[in-house]
Design an enzyme around this catalytic site. Structure first.
Site, PDB file in Angstrom:
ATOM      1  N   LYS A  13       0.681  -1.099   0.352  1.00 49.97           N
ATOM      2  CA  LYS A  13      -0.014  -0.002   0.020  1.00 49.97           C
ATOM      3  C   LYS A  13       1.235   1.163  -0.196  1.00 49.97           C
ATOM      4  O   LYS A  13       0.591   1.815  -0.756  1.00 49.97           O
ATOM      5  CB  LYS A  13      -1.025  -0.062   1.343  1.00 49.97           C
ATOM      6  CG  LYS A  13      -1.866  -0.849   1.643  1.00 49.97           C
ATOM      7  CD  LYS A  13      -2.717  -0.690   2.084  1.00 49.97           C
ATOM      8  CE  LYS A  13      -2.166  -0.552   3.562  1.00 49.97           C
ATOM      9  NZ  LYS A  13      -2.695  -1.925   4.062  1.00 49.97           N
ATOM     10  N   ARG A  88     -10.102   0.504   8.717  1.00 50.45           N
ATOM     11  CA  ARG A  88      -9.591  -0.292   9.055  1.00 50.45           C
ATOM     12  C   ARG A  88     -10.704  -1.252   9.668  1.00 50.45           C
ATOM     13  O   ARG A  88     -10.627  -2.577  10.313  1.00 50.45           O
ATOM     14  CB  ARG A  88      -8.199  -0.572  10.258  1.00 50.45           C
ATOM     15  CG  ARG A  88      -6.362  -0.280   9.602  1.00 50.45           C
ATOM     16  CD  ARG A  88      -5.752  -0.757  10.670  1.00 50.45           C
ATOM     17  NE  ARG A  88      -4.781  -1.289   9.559  1.00 50.45           N
ATOM     18  CZ  ARG A  88      -3.670  -0.423   9.861  1.00 50.45           C
ATOM     19  NH1 ARG A  88      -3.881   0.376   9.046  1.00 50.45           N
ATOM     20  NH2 ARG A  88      -2.371  -1.715   9.027  1.00 50.45           N
ATOM     21  N   ARG A 127      11.353  -6.893   5.392  1.00 53.33           N
ATOM     22  CA  ARG A 127      11.132  -6.042   5.223  1.00 53.33           C
ATOM     23  C   ARG A 127      12.206  -5.587   6.168  1.00 53.33           C
ATOM     24  O   ARG A 127      12.312  -5.022   7.402  1.00 53.33           O
ATOM     25  CB  ARG A 127       9.139  -5.084   4.891  1.00 53.33           C
ATOM     26  CG  ARG A 127       9.270  -3.783   5.058  1.00 53.33           C
ATOM     27  CD  ARG A 127       8.154  -3.735   4.942  1.00 53.33           C
ATOM     28  NE  ARG A 127       7.045  -3.401   5.704  1.00 53.33           N
ATOM     29  CZ  ARG A 127       5.807  -2.547   6.027  1.00 53.33           C
ATOM     30  NH1 ARG A 127       5.946  -2.784   4.369  1.00 53.33           N
ATOM     31  NH2 ARG A 127       5.278  -2.431   7.047  1.00 53.33           N
ATOM     32  N   ARG A 160      11.782  -2.745  11.593  1.00 54.49           N
ATOM     33  CA  ARG A 160      10.662  -2.434  12.254  1.00 54.49           C
ATOM     34  C   ARG A 160       9.934  -2.869  13.539  1.00 54.49           C
ATOM     35  O   ARG A 160      10.234  -4.479  12.990  1.00 54.49           O
ATOM     36  CB  ARG A 160       9.627  -2.123  11.556  1.00 54.49           C
ATOM     37  CG  ARG A 160       8.924  -0.271  10.946  1.00 54.49           C
ATOM     38  CD  ARG A 160       8.024  -0.494  10.108  1.00 54.49           C
ATOM     39  NE  ARG A 160       6.092  -0.478  10.456  1.00 54.49           N
ATOM     40  CZ  ARG A 160       5.446  -0.444   9.613  1.00 54.49           C
ATOM     41  NH1 ARG A 160       5.634  -0.084   8.282  1.00 54.49           N
ATOM     42  NH2 ARG A 160       4.541  -1.006  10.352  1.00 54.49           N
ATOM     43  N   ARG A 171      -0.905  -8.939  13.025  1.00 57.19           N
ATOM     44  CA  ARG A 171      -1.028  -7.999  12.203  1.00 57.19           C
ATOM     45  C   ARG A 171      -2.479  -8.609  10.976  1.00 57.19           C
ATOM     46  O   ARG A 171      -3.206  -8.095  10.906  1.00 57.19           O
ATOM     47  CB  ARG A 171      -0.143  -6.922  11.777  1.00 57.19           C
ATOM     48  CG  ARG A 171       0.749  -6.410  12.703  1.00 57.19           C
ATOM     49  CD  ARG A 171       1.481  -5.467  12.064  1.00 57.19           C
ATOM     50  NE  ARG A 171       1.315  -4.702  11.193  1.00 57.19           N
ATOM     51  CZ  ARG A 171       2.973  -4.960  10.500  1.00 57.19           C
ATOM     52  NH1 ARG A 171       3.916  -5.251  10.350  1.00 57.19           N
ATOM     53  NH2 ARG A 171       2.805  -3.764   9.210  1.00 57.19           N
TER      54      ARG A 171
END
Ligand code: AMP
Length: 217
Positions: A13, A88, A127, A160, A171
């Protein structure tokens, strides 16, 4: 253009949002970025939301809706916006609809980036992101030229805290339970455009642009 980008964490996104915001000259509003900025700067909001982000849980709707409404009232949103990571939950989507209809406005389109769960876990746990400019990397598929140093700005490339495998799984289940129902919600309103997020970034981008350009005609 008033747009929403929908999709599970790791769907791409953020990457797509940058291109869309640039092409249509609208601000890119990422609730995740707003929360992370406040955590980094140790603001009152940052202190309030930190534990939710650390666990990969959702920040409560009332607080999140208030932050987004304030942001949408700023002058740069007059001609449109691109929401990334909001709404969300169904409650957030309803609050957004209500807030727009108070000003006789509606969303123009909702872009849903679809990626299967197994791909998301690999993408997210590998990531890495530049702490300074936000450029994203992948430990295996796209490492920076020099380990830990951003190719773009020379800033530190970090993992992160909410990209560790346990948090990533959490998540994704939060997404499946609370956010995925928005697909049907926006489909019913005739606003949804779904794109396969496992295709190369530029292919996904072209498909999004051509859907939005058709929509604008
Ligand atoms: P993101 O960068 O969009 O993946 O968001 C990172 C984290 O910020 C999420 O895991 C949530 O803890 C929080 N967050 C971002 N957007 C929302 C939202 N619309 N509602 C509730 N929590 C959010």
């Amino acid at each position: 253009m008033k747009l929403v980008l929908l999709g599970p964490p790791g769907a791409g996104k953020g990457t797509q949002a940058t291109g869309i915001a640039e092409k249509y000259a609208i601000p890119h509003i990422s609730t995740g970025d707003i929360f992370r900025y406040n955590i980094k700067n140790e603001t009152e909001l940052g202190r309030e939301v930190k534990s939710y982000l650390d666990q990969g849980a959702l920040v409560p709707d009332t607080l999140t809706v208030r932050i987004v409404k304030d942001r949408l009232n700023q002058a740069d949103c007059a001609n449109g916006f691109l929401l990334d990571g909001f709404p969300r939950t169904i409650a957030q989507a309803e609050a957004l609809d209500e807030s727009l209809s108070e000003q006789n406005e509606t969303l123009d389109a909702v872009i849903n980036i679809d990626v299967q769960k197994e791909v998301l876990i690999t993408r997210l746990s590998g990531r890495r992101v530049c702490k300074d400019c936000g450029e994203t990397y992948h430990a295996v598929n796209k490492p920076p030229k020099q380990e830990g140093v951003c190719d773009v700005c020379g800033g530190p490339v970090i993992h992160r805290a909410d990209d560790t495998e346990d948090t990533v799984r959490n998540r994704i289940s939060v997404y499946e339970e609370q956010t995925a129902p928005l697909i049907a919600y926006y489909e019913q309103k005739g606003l949804l455009f779904t794109v396969d997020g496992t295709e190369p970034v530029h292919v996904v981008q072209e498909k999004i642009f051509s859907a939005l350009d058709k929509d604008a005609d």
